[in-house]
Design an enzyme around this catalytic site. Structure first.
Site, PDB file in Angstrom:
ATOM      1  N   ASN A  43       0.818  -0.793   0.134  1.00 24.67           N
ATOM      2  CA  ASN A  43      -0.157  -0.576   0.056  1.00 24.67           C
ATOM      3  C   ASN A  43       0.837   1.432  -0.151  1.00 24.67           C
ATOM      4  O   ASN A  43       1.995   1.231   0.323  1.00 24.67           O
ATOM      5  CB  ASN A  43      -0.769  -0.141   0.982  1.00 24.67           C
ATOM      6  CG  ASN A  43      -0.656  -0.248   2.496  1.00 24.67           C
ATOM      7  OD1 ASN A  43       0.275  -0.742   2.582  1.00 24.67           O
ATOM      8  ND2 ASN A  43      -0.712   0.838   3.494  1.00 24.67           N
ATOM      9  N   VAL A  44       0.390   2.418  -0.821  1.00 26.44           N
ATOM     10  CA  VAL A  44       0.887   3.549  -0.581  1.00 26.44           C
ATOM     11  C   VAL A  44       0.002   5.093  -0.447  1.00 26.44           C
ATOM     12  O   VAL A  44      -0.806   4.609  -1.407  1.00 26.44           O
ATOM     13  CB  VAL A  44       1.986   3.940  -2.064  1.00 26.44           C
ATOM     14  CG1 VAL A  44       2.411   5.243  -2.512  1.00 26.44           C
ATOM     15  CG2 VAL A  44       2.652   2.705  -2.490  1.00 26.44           C
ATOM     16  N   ALA A  48      -3.908  13.545  -0.257  1.00 25.79           N
ATOM     17  CA  ALA A  48      -5.133  13.403  -0.785  1.00 25.79           C
ATOM     18  C   ALA A  48      -5.490  12.211  -0.635  1.00 25.79           C
ATOM     19  O   ALA A  48      -6.384  11.543  -1.268  1.00 25.79           O
ATOM     20  CB  ALA A  48      -5.093  13.890  -2.036  1.00 25.79           C
ATOM     21  N   TYR A  49      -5.925  11.802   0.834  1.00 23.56           N
ATOM     22  CA  TYR A  49      -6.759  10.689   1.005  1.00 23.56           C
ATOM     23  C   TYR A  49      -7.721  10.946   0.564  1.00 23.56           C
ATOM     24  O   TYR A  49      -8.820  11.579   1.007  1.00 23.56           O
ATOM     25  CB  TYR A  49      -6.706  10.329   2.573  1.00 23.56           C
ATOM     26  CG  TYR A  49      -6.371   9.343   2.995  1.00 23.56           C
ATOM     27  CD1 TYR A  49      -5.108   8.145   3.368  1.00 23.56           C
ATOM     28  CD2 TYR A  49      -7.781   8.820   4.124  1.00 23.56           C
ATOM     29  CE1 TYR A  49      -5.751   7.383   4.133  1.00 23.56           C
ATOM     30  CE2 TYR A  49      -7.819   8.135   4.674  1.00 23.56           C
ATOM     31  CZ  TYR A  49      -7.019   6.706   4.921  1.00 23.56           C
ATOM     32  OH  TYR A  49      -6.702   5.532   5.213  1.00 23.56           O
ATOM     33  N   GLU A  56      -2.979  -4.757  -3.207  1.00 22.26           N
ATOM     34  CA  GLU A  56      -3.610  -6.306  -4.415  1.00 22.26           C
ATOM     35  C   GLU A  56      -3.408  -5.224  -5.088  1.00 22.26           C
ATOM     36  O   GLU A  56      -3.144  -5.899  -6.337  1.00 22.26           O
ATOM     37  CB  GLU A  56      -5.108  -6.816  -3.414  1.00 22.26           C
ATOM     38  CG  GLU A  56      -4.825  -6.846  -2.459  1.00 22.26           C
ATOM     39  CD  GLU A  56      -5.075  -6.020  -1.068  1.00 22.26           C
ATOM     40  OE1 GLU A  56      -5.268  -6.907  -0.459  1.00 22.26           O
ATOM     41  OE2 GLU A  56      -4.853  -4.980  -1.124  1.00 22.26           O
TER      42      GLU A  56
END
EC number: 3.5.4.5
Length: 128
Positions: A43-44, A48-49, A56
């Site tokens: 995950n990255v 800017a959530y 995956e």
């Protein structure tokens, strides 16, 4: 080392490389392709959530880049005992895997539960 052990170790290693400064929740994924390649993703997160990338999805992108299009097996390693793929990732997995493909969910100590793609997404969207 079994294929499942290799997938677990690859996903665990990918998890260590995750970029999760906002949630501090690292996830790694490893895909075994039908062609026999093992491909990882992590995950990255992004400021800017929620515009980050799930482990995956990252692994699927790397799989496509490697010239593979079919998933044979998946391991997801997260910081929780039951870190199942999110809804979007379930649909992404369905795009490249049939319903019988196994998705193993693990924490840092080992695999905790195994699901089929169909169990994770029983009524997934299809255009075909």
């Amino acid at each position: 080392m079994t294929t499942l052990d290799q997938l677990f170790e690859t996903a665990k290693s990918a998890r260590e490389r995750a970029y999760a400064p906002y949630s501090d929740f690292k996830v790694g994924a490893a895909i075994l392709t039908k062609g026999g390649k093992v491909i990882a993703g992590c995950n990255v997160e992004n400021a800017a959530y929620p515009e980050g990338v799930c482990a995956e999805g990252g692994a699927i992108s790397a799989m496509i880049l490697a010239g593979e299009t079919e998933i044979a097996e998946v391991v997801v390693v997260g910081d929780a005992a039951l870190c199942t793929p999110c809804g979007g990732c379930r649909q992404k997995l369905k795009e490249f895997a049939d319903g019988t493909v196994k998705v193993h969910v693990a924490d840092l100590f080992g695999i905790r539960r195994t699901f089929s793609v169909a169990e994770l997404l029983p009524a997934g969207f299809e255009l075909k």
